[in-house]
Design an enzyme around this catalytic site. Structure first.
Site, mmCIF file in Angstrom:
data_model
loop_
_atom_site.group_PDB
_atom_site.id
_atom_site.type_symbol
_atom_site.label_atom_id
_atom_site.label_comp_id
_atom_site.label_asym_id
_atom_site.label_seq_id
_atom_site.Cartn_x
_atom_site.Cartn_y
_atom_site.Cartn_z
ATOM 1 N N GLN A 61 -9.120 25.920 7.311
ATOM 2 C CA GLN A 61 -9.879 27.164 7.176
ATOM 3 C C GLN A 61 -9.476 27.862 5.886
ATOM 4 O OE1 GLN A 61 -9.820 29.338 11.288
ATOM 5 N NE2 GLN A 61 -8.137 27.899 11.253
ATOM 6 N N ASN A 62 -8.461 27.329 5.221
ATOM 7 C CA ASN A 62 -7.928 27.999 4.032
ATOM 8 C C ASN A 62 -8.813 27.759 2.819
ATOM 9 O OD1 ASN A 62 -5.930 28.756 5.733
ATOM 10 N ND2 ASN A 62 -4.433 27.261 5.010
ATOM 11 N N VAL A 63 -8.890 28.778 1.981
ATOM 12 C CA VAL A 63 -9.762 28.699 0.809
ATOM 13 C C VAL A 63 -8.932 28.596 -0.473
ATOM 14 C CG1 VAL A 63 -11.680 29.921 1.912
ATOM 15 C CG2 VAL A 63 -9.918 31.251 0.733
ATOM 16 N N HIS B 2 -14.201 26.854 5.351
ATOM 17 C CA HIS B 2 -14.559 28.186 4.852
ATOM 18 C C HIS B 2 -14.722 28.224 3.334
ATOM 19 C CE1 HIS B 2 -12.819 30.150 8.768
ATOM 20 N NE2 HIS B 2 -13.959 29.517 8.970
ATOM 21 N N CYS C 85 -23.761 29.802 -7.583
ATOM 22 C CA CYS C 85 -24.858 30.715 -7.896
ATOM 23 C C CYS C 85 -25.411 31.331 -6.611
ATOM 24 C CB CYS C 85 -25.944 29.937 -8.631
ATOM 25 S SG CYS C 85 -27.431 30.902 -8.908
ATOM 26 N N ASN D 11 3.279 27.202 15.445
ATOM 27 C CA ASN D 11 3.028 28.601 15.095
ATOM 28 C C ASN D 11 4.259 29.409 15.516
ATOM 29 O OD1 ASN D 11 1.920 31.342 15.067
ATOM 30 N ND2 ASN D 11 -0.085 30.366 15.040
ATOM 31 N N PRO D 12 4.755 30.309 14.677
ATOM 32 C CA PRO D 12 5.906 31.117 15.105
ATOM 33 C C PRO D 12 5.545 32.098 16.221
ATOM 34 C CG PRO D 12 5.274 31.659 12.844
ATOM 35 C CD PRO D 12 4.368 30.572 13.295
ATOM 36 N N ALA E 137 5.376 26.254 9.768
ATOM 37 C CA ALA E 137 4.834 24.959 9.335
ATOM 38 C C ALA E 137 5.796 24.243 8.397
ATOM 39 C CB ALA E 137 3.486 25.184 8.639
HETATM 40 P P1 OAD Z 1 -4.822 34.475 10.863
HETATM 41 O O1 OAD Z 1 -4.269 35.456 9.887
HETATM 42 O O2 OAD Z 1 -5.784 34.945 11.884
HETATM 43 O O3 OAD Z 1 -3.627 33.767 11.662
HETATM 44 C C1 OAD Z 1 -2.514 33.230 10.995
HETATM 45 C C2 OAD Z 1 -1.658 32.539 12.036
HETATM 46 O O4 OAD Z 1 -0.604 31.890 11.364
HETATM 47 C C3 OAD Z 1 -1.005 33.496 13.048
HETATM 48 O O5 OAD Z 1 -1.184 32.973 14.359
HETATM 49 C C4 OAD Z 1 0.475 33.498 12.662
HETATM 50 O O6 OAD Z 1 1.336 33.655 13.777
HETATM 51 C C5 OAD Z 1 0.616 32.112 12.056
HETATM 52 N N1 OAD Z 1 1.694 31.960 11.060
HETATM 53 C C6 OAD Z 1 2.248 32.890 10.243
HETATM 54 N N2 OAD Z 1 3.196 32.341 9.462
HETATM 55 C C7 OAD Z 1 3.235 31.017 9.786
HETATM 56 C C8 OAD Z 1 4.004 29.902 9.313
HETATM 57 N N3 OAD Z 1 4.913 30.035 8.348
HETATM 58 N N4 OAD Z 1 3.778 28.697 9.879
HETATM 59 C C9 OAD Z 1 2.839 28.531 10.866
HETATM 60 N N5 OAD Z 1 2.099 29.546 11.342
HETATM 61 C C10 OAD Z 1 2.278 30.768 10.801
HETATM 62 O O7 OAD Z 1 -5.430 33.268 9.989
HETATM 63 P P2 OAD Z 1 -6.510 32.173 10.393
HETATM 64 O O8 OAD Z 1 -6.324 31.712 11.798
HETATM 65 O O9 OAD Z 1 -6.507 31.151 9.324
HETATM 66 O O10 OAD Z 1 -12.018 33.592 7.605
HETATM 67 O O11 OAD Z 1 -7.836 33.017 10.293
HETATM 68 C C11 OAD Z 1 -9.060 32.382 10.455
HETATM 69 C C12 OAD Z 1 -10.082 32.998 9.544
HETATM 70 O O12 OAD Z 1 -10.110 34.403 9.706
HETATM 71 C C13 OAD Z 1 -9.824 32.841 8.066
HETATM 72 O O13 OAD Z 1 -10.203 31.572 7.556
HETATM 73 C C14 OAD Z 1 -10.633 33.930 7.474
HETATM 74 C C15 OAD Z 1 -10.213 35.039 8.396
HETATM 75 O O14 OAD Z 1 -10.991 36.149 8.479
HETATM 76 C C16 OAD Z 1 -12.911 34.049 6.721
HETATM 77 O O15 OAD Z 1 -12.600 34.722 5.752
HETATM 78 C C17 OAD Z 1 -14.309 33.632 7.030
#
Ligand code: OAD
Length: 253
Positions: free
Chosen positions: A101-103, A119, A127, A213-214, A231
């Site tokens: 999901q990372n950009v 994403h 464009c 996940n922590p 991670a």
């Molecule tokens: P979140 O910010 O929602 O969640 C990040 C997760 O990573 C949390 O559950 C943390 O506990 C965990 N975390 C933090 N540090 C960590 C580490 N060192 N190792 C492992 N886990 C760790 O991010 P996403 O789930 O990626 O979308 O969010 C999903 C989407 O929501 C994103 O792609 C973005 C956002 O809005 C869009 O922009 C469309």
């Protein structure tokens, strides 16, 4: 951390492995997550002001500048030990699919090929009128910079709230989740769908699912194994234990 023996066995003998990563995966490289209560982007900014098509239509310059700020921040970061562990895993597992999901493009920078970017990627622009991808000028005179083909504004090549994900990426991610033996969900809150539904889709299709996940997520209690750790610490431990057993994990050295 003690790794469950059945996890080591199952992952070590898996033919097909799929991995879903989220913002937490990049946290140890210095990229902020979205939902951390203190440092998360959505604790400091409102998504509806910056990450929707309406926001871009209303204030394209501010949206472009926010993504440019994130792009500069990411350009200064490096992949960490967790990214390298996934690269190693991709070389050891016969059929390996990495879905993110990372950009930020950090998986690609670590050497992983064929990453499914659900994403988009903010290091790219495209464009707004559909001419396709375009290079991001180093010092644009106008913000957002114009498309070199049609002159209309460029936008970051990311998926905003309210937009559809790239259909081929979603199809490939669902396919991988549906046929894998082991699915890993690493560094994601699993709150944003459709990506957040992939661990459950894998479970329903009969895969064993590891969450790293922590913190706890809505998925944690359904995971086959839920390892509470970062991670960059857990994945190298796992990969070394399975694929480099002579150098790690003996406990007596
Ligand atoms: P979140 O910010 O929602 O969640 C990040 C997760 O990573 C949390 O559950 C943390 O506990 C965990 N975390 C933090 N540090 C960590 C580490 N060192 N190792 C492992 N886990 C760790 O991010 P996403 O789930 O990626 O979308 O969010 C999903 C989407 O929501 C994103 O792609 C973005 C956002 O809005 C869009 O922009 C469309």
């Amino acid at each position: 951390m003690t790794l469950p023996e059945d996890l080591v066995e199952k992952l070590g003998s898996a033919r097909r492995v799929a991995v879903l990563t989220g913002a937490g995966f990049s946290a140890e490289s210095g990229v902020p997550t979205f939902r951390d209560a203190r440092t998360g982007l959505w604790a400091r900014y409102r998504p509806e002001d910056l990450a929707t098509p309406e926001a871009f239509a209303r204030d394209p310059r501010s949206v472009w500048e926010w993504y440019a700020w994130r792009r500069d921040l990411i350009a200064k970061t490096q992949p960490h030990a967790g990214h390298r562990a996934l690269l190693e895993m991709s070389r050891r597992v016969p059929i390996f699919t990495l879905i993110t999901q990372n950009v930020d493009g950090l998986h690609e920078r670590s050497g992983c090929a064929g990453v499914i970017e659900l994403h988009g990627n903010l290091m790219r622009a495209r464009c707004t009128m559909g001419c396709g991808e375009a290079p991001i000028p180093a010092a644009p005179e106008i913000l957002p910079p114009p498309c070199p083909r049609c002159g209309r504004p460029l936008r970051p090549d990311v998926v905003w709230f309210g937009e559809c994900l790239p259909a081929d990426a979603v199809a490939r991610a669902r396919e991988a989740a549906g046929v894998c033996d082991v699915f890993l969900s690493v560094g994601t809150s699993t709150l944003v769908h459709p990506a957040g539904a992939l661990p459950d889709a894998a479970l329903e299709a009969g895969a064993a699912v590891l969450e790293v996940n922590p913190g706890e997520t809505p998925f944690s209690r359904r995971a086959t194994w839920s390892l509470r750790g970062k991670a960059g610490a857990v994945l190298p431990l796992l990969v070394d234990r399975i694929w480099k057993p002579t150098t790690q994990g003996r406990g007596d050295d």
